[in-house]
Enzyme design. Structure first.
Site, PDB file in Angstrom:
ATOM      1  N   CYS A  84       0.876  -1.165   0.000  1.00 57.65           N
ATOM      2  CA  CYS A  84       0.000   0.000   0.000  1.00 57.65           C
ATOM      3  C   CYS A  84       0.917   1.220   0.000  1.00 57.65           C
ATOM      4  CB  CYS A  84      -1.016  -0.037   1.147  1.00 57.65           C
ATOM      5  SG  CYS A  84      -0.325  -0.091   2.810  1.00 57.65           S
ATOM      6  N   THR A  85       0.512   2.306   0.592  1.00 55.54           N
ATOM      7  CA  THR A  85       1.303   3.536   0.493  1.00 55.54           C
ATOM      8  C   THR A  85       2.487   3.562   1.436  1.00 55.54           C
ATOM      9  OG1 THR A  85      -0.691   4.731  -0.138  1.00 55.54           O
ATOM     10  CG2 THR A  85       1.172   6.055   0.567  1.00 55.54           C
TER      11      THR A  85
END
Length: 136
Positions: A88-89
């Site tokens: 994810c980020t």
């Protein structure tokens, strides 16, 4: 007993195999990763993602991962023994950790989480692709 998000993420972190951006890039370059899975939302994916990543948002993961579901994603559901890198980020963040835990619970055998997420990948100078945005 109800679990909090912090407890759920901690449990997922304890089970996850985390790999560094350098290790992930080396595996990608050597064609040792079967799937790179971006579990962020489509808008985030469009703004920037790891090359060759497939976008399946965390909220749709179970439906896309189960080959018997009404809407499986063949890139994910075809081989539960495939080597899968989830990111994810940040982090690994809540989304990638919970996604890795979910996949493992569903019988996927070789799931890894990108340490530091896309942010660390980019900070390591590794390539990030983005989708062309329509001109308004």
């Amino acid at each position: 007993m109800a679990l909090t998000l912090v407890q759920m993420v901690a449990a997922a972190r304890a089970e996850a195999r985390e790999v560094s951006p350098a290790e992930a890039a080396q595996a990608h370059d050597a064609a040792q990763l079967d799937l790179i899975l971006d579990v962020r939302e489509p808008r985030e994916y469009g703004e920037g993602h790891v090359p060759d990543a497939v976008n399946i948002p965390r909220g749709l993961l179970e439906i896309r991962a189960d080959p018997a579901s009404p809407a499986p994603d063949p890139a994910l559901s075809a081989d539960q023994s495939a080597r899968i890198l989830v990111y994810c980020t940040k982090g690994p963040g809540a989304r990638s950790l919970l996604a890795a835990q979910t996949l493992t619970n569903m019988g996927y055998e070789n799931v890894e989480v990108l340490g530091g997420g896309l942010n660390a990948w980019a900070e390591a100078g590794l390539p990030v692709e983005s989708e062309a945005q329509p001109v308004a």
